[in-house]
Design an enzyme around this catalytic site. Sequence first.
Site, PDB file in Angstrom:
ATOM      1  N   ASP A  10       0.396  -1.057  -0.323  1.00  0.00           N
ATOM      2  CA  ASP A  10       0.151   0.106  -0.170  1.00  0.00           C
ATOM      3  C   ASP A  10       1.357   1.411  -0.030  1.00  0.00           C
ATOM      4  O   ASP A  10       2.272   0.978   0.240  1.00  0.00           O
ATOM      5  CB  ASP A  10      -1.207   0.510   1.174  1.00  0.00           C
ATOM      6  CG  ASP A  10      -1.749   1.181   1.457  1.00  0.00           C
ATOM      7  OD1 ASP A  10      -2.017   1.461   0.244  1.00  0.00           O
ATOM      8  OD2 ASP A  10      -1.631   1.270   2.764  1.00  0.00           O
ATOM      9  N   ASP A  12      -0.063   5.086   0.930  1.00  0.00           N
ATOM     10  CA  ASP A  12      -0.410   6.298   2.157  1.00  0.00           C
ATOM     11  C   ASP A  12      -0.367   5.232   3.138  1.00  0.00           C
ATOM     12  O   ASP A  12      -1.107   4.344   3.940  1.00  0.00           O
ATOM     13  CB  ASP A  12      -1.418   6.582   1.826  1.00  0.00           C
ATOM     14  CG  ASP A  12      -1.935   7.367   0.809  1.00  0.00           C
ATOM     15  OD1 ASP A  12      -1.182   8.208   0.272  1.00  0.00           O
ATOM     16  OD2 ASP A  12      -2.550   7.427  -0.562  1.00  0.00           O
TER      17      ASP A  12
END
Length: 229
Positions: A10, A12
Amino acid sequence: MRRPRAVVFDLDGLLFNTELLYPIVGEELLRRRGCQITKQLLDEMMGRPARVSLQLMIDRHQLDATVEQLNAESAEIFVELLDTRLAPMPGVVELLAALEAAGIPKAVATSSGRAFVVDVLGRFSWEPRFEFLLTAEDVVQGKPHPEIYLKAASRLGREPADVLVLEDSANGCRAAVAAGTLALAVPGEHSADHDFSGAHLRLETLCDPRLYAVLGLERPAFPARKEAC
């Protein structure tokens, strides 16, 4: 447990500290409209595509604004924050180097938009280090739907069970688990109270020795400074 043959990150709150910046942006968006951000709303928005999270904000506060308007304002606010406060999360630099030394392919699968992702990675010249980027524009169903991680496994030419996914949010982890990948949760202060049911492990940081054990890699020496790990 099968040894992972690829890793998907991922973005963020996992690669970069942008999840710590989003509340600042959300707070400013709502301040301009006489409203206040809440932890509950932030948790519901976290890990979701912008079109979904901003609609949640509009609905919660009954704002006289469109997703497009809020998205444009968010981008303007974010530019200044990225220029002054963007930083990789602890352990990322060492982990990327270890994966590259071992020849383990890696990719990014995020709910953020492609322009934002390219901007953030470009500030550190990291985009070429990944096989590909999957963003909000590449899927129909955003996290917690498993589409993005199923697509990532397919692009990598791996079965989902052979792909290790690193996620910091409940919505992202749910997507990884539903896709059948080996999901590892790496919560930050922004998601420490999230429910990571289904995750194979809950790691302290990307420096956690258990991560290296799962990958079958030797854990590198990390800098002694506190913020490193």
